[in-house]
Motif scaffolding. Structure first.
Motif, PDB file in Angstrom:
ATOM      1  N   PHE A 119      58.156 -11.637  69.875  1.00  0.00           N
ATOM      2  CA  PHE A 119      59.122 -10.580  69.608  1.00  0.00           C
ATOM      3  C   PHE A 119      58.715  -9.886  68.318  1.00  0.00           C
ATOM      4  N   LEU A 120      59.291  -8.709  68.069  1.00  0.00           N
ATOM      5  CA  LEU A 120      59.025  -7.958  66.846  1.00  0.00           C
ATOM      6  C   LEU A 120      60.198  -8.132  65.894  1.00  0.00           C
ATOM      7  N   MET A 121      59.877  -8.331  64.606  1.00  0.00           N
ATOM      8  CA  MET A 121      60.906  -8.466  63.586  1.00  0.00           C
ATOM      9  C   MET A 121      60.649  -7.445  62.488  1.00  0.00           C
ATOM     10  N   PRO A 122      61.568  -6.513  62.239  1.00  0.00           N
ATOM     11  CA  PRO A 122      61.391  -5.564  61.135  1.00  0.00           C
ATOM     12  C   PRO A 122      61.240  -6.325  59.811  1.00  0.00           C
ATOM     13  N   VAL A 123      60.335  -5.851  58.952  1.00  0.00           N
ATOM     14  CA  VAL A 123      60.085  -6.507  57.665  1.00  0.00           C
ATOM     15  C   VAL A 123      59.998  -5.472  56.557  1.00  0.00           C
ATOM     16  N   PHE A 124      60.090  -5.931  55.319  1.00  0.00           N
ATOM     17  CA  PHE A 124      59.886  -5.060  54.164  1.00  0.00           C
ATOM     18  C   PHE A 124      59.355  -5.898  53.016  1.00  0.00           C
ATOM     19  N   GLY A 125      58.903  -5.207  51.984  1.00  0.00           N
ATOM     20  CA  GLY A 125      58.266  -5.902  50.876  1.00  0.00           C
ATOM     21  C   GLY A 125      56.843  -6.270  51.264  1.00  0.00           C
ATOM     22  N   GLU A 126      56.182  -6.951  50.362  1.00  0.00           N
ATOM     23  CA  GLU A 126      54.801  -7.362  50.594  1.00  0.00           C
ATOM     24  C   GLU A 126      54.746  -8.850  50.909  1.00  0.00           C
ATOM     25  N   VAL A 127      53.660  -9.271  51.537  1.00  0.00           N
ATOM     26  CA  VAL A 127      53.421 -10.695  51.754  1.00  0.00           C
ATOM     27  C   VAL A 127      53.216 -11.325  50.378  1.00  0.00           C
ATOM     28  N   HIS A 128      53.915 -12.431  50.124  1.00  0.00           N
ATOM     29  CA  HIS A 128      53.816 -13.101  48.831  1.00  0.00           C
ATOM     30  C   HIS A 128      54.205 -14.570  48.977  1.00  0.00           C
ATOM     31  N   ASN A 129      54.041 -15.349  47.923  1.00  0.00           N
ATOM     32  CA  ASN A 129      54.610 -16.690  47.871  1.00  0.00           C
ATOM     33  C   ASN A 129      55.464 -16.761  46.620  1.00  0.00           C
ATOM     34  N   ASP A 130      56.284 -17.781  46.538  1.00  0.00           N
ATOM     35  CA  ASP A 130      57.178 -17.944  45.397  1.00  0.00           C
ATOM     36  C   ASP A 130      56.993 -19.336  44.799  1.00  0.00           C
ATOM     37  N   LYS A 131      55.772 -19.603  44.343  1.00  0.00           N
ATOM     38  CA  LYS A 131      55.462 -20.909  43.756  1.00  0.00           C
ATOM     39  C   LYS A 131      56.362 -21.206  42.571  1.00  0.00           C
ATOM     40  N   GLN A 132      56.802 -20.162  41.843  1.00  0.00           N
ATOM     41  CA  GLN A 132      57.619 -20.354  40.656  1.00  0.00           C
ATOM     42  C   GLN A 132      58.934 -21.061  40.954  1.00  0.00           C
ATOM     43  N   PHE A 133      59.413 -20.984  42.197  1.00  0.00           N
ATOM     44  CA  PHE A 133      60.612 -21.759  42.525  1.00  0.00           C
ATOM     45  C   PHE A 133      60.411 -22.658  43.737  1.00  0.00           C
ATOM     46  N   GLY A 134      59.181 -23.144  43.875  1.00  0.00           N
ATOM     47  CA  GLY A 134      58.934 -24.215  44.830  1.00  0.00           C
ATOM     48  C   GLY A 134      58.684 -23.803  46.265  1.00  0.00           C
ATOM     49  N   PHE A 135      58.349 -22.534  46.516  1.00  0.00           N
ATOM     50  CA  PHE A 135      58.040 -22.115  47.890  1.00  0.00           C
ATOM     51  C   PHE A 135      56.631 -21.529  47.905  1.00  0.00           C
ATOM     52  N   PRO A 136      55.612 -22.396  48.106  1.00  0.00           N
ATOM     53  CA  PRO A 136      54.225 -21.948  47.997  1.00  0.00           C
ATOM     54  C   PRO A 136      53.679 -21.237  49.232  1.00  0.00           C
ATOM     55  N   HIS A 137      54.466 -21.216  50.325  1.00  0.00           N
ATOM     56  CA  HIS A 137      53.967 -20.639  51.576  1.00  0.00           C
ATOM     57  C   HIS A 137      53.947 -19.116  51.531  1.00  0.00           C
TER      58      HIS A 137
END
Length: 178
Positions: free
Chosen positions: A32-50
């Motif tokens: 399926f298609l999911m609308p998205v926004f922002g850039e691909v990133h990770n949030d290692k600073q708060f424990g989400f490295p994916h």
């Protein structure tokens, strides 16, 4: 506007159609298609490295809402991750599609602050990160985390990525909206 892809800085109107970046989501059997926004990133600073990207609930329909556990305000319970994560559906690529704007709000629901049996706050990388953002400027309605445009919701500015909040007058981060 029909030839330009909408992003988090684009002013949109409910009921109108826009060219929207959509993630191609698949579990290997369904797609399926999911609308998205922002850039691909990770949030290692708060424990989400994916590596991940955020769903844009302004343009999501019923099927996508069910797949990402989105509420009627376009708020999601999780981000969209890539192959190699533990998520059943992962981003396989991106495509631009015309989509109808269904609501003006979107964003992810942040994890709640937890307390121990004595009512003392428990440590959490996300909570520590939120505390480190307090007092930072969001002048021009730009979140200090990634520069994302903050949306006005009932007199407060809310970052649609991680729900950091500010009042419109002072443009300073004061916490997170749960």
């Amino acid at each position: 506007m029909k030839n330009k892809v909408v992003d988090e800085n684009t002013e949109v109107e409910v009921g109108k159609y826009y060219l929207v970046k959509c993630a191609i989501m698949s579990d290997g059997k369904r797609e399926f298609l999911m609308p998205v926004f922002g850039e691909v990133h990770n949030d290692k600073q708060f424990g989400f490295p994916h590596k991940h990207i955020h769903a844009d609930g302004r343009f999501a329909g019923t099927k996508e809402m069910n797949e990402v556990y989105m509420d009627n305000e376009g708020k999601t319970n999780h981000v969209l991750t890539f192959p190699g994560s533990s998520s059943p559906f992962t981003v396989q690529g991106f495509v631009n599609k015309m989509r109808k704007c269904k609501r003006l709000t979107t964003g992810i629901k942040p994890p709640r602050r937890h307390t121990n049996a004595f009512g003392d706050p428990m440590e959490s990388p996300f909570n520590d990160w939120v505390d480190s953002m307090k007092g930072k400027s969001c002048k021009g309605k730009k979140c200090p985390h990634l520069g994302t445009k903050m949306f006005e919701e009932n007199g407060i500015l809310v970052c649609p990525l991680h729900n950091l909040i500010s009042d419109e007058k002072h443009e300073t981060i004061v916490g997170v909206k749960y």
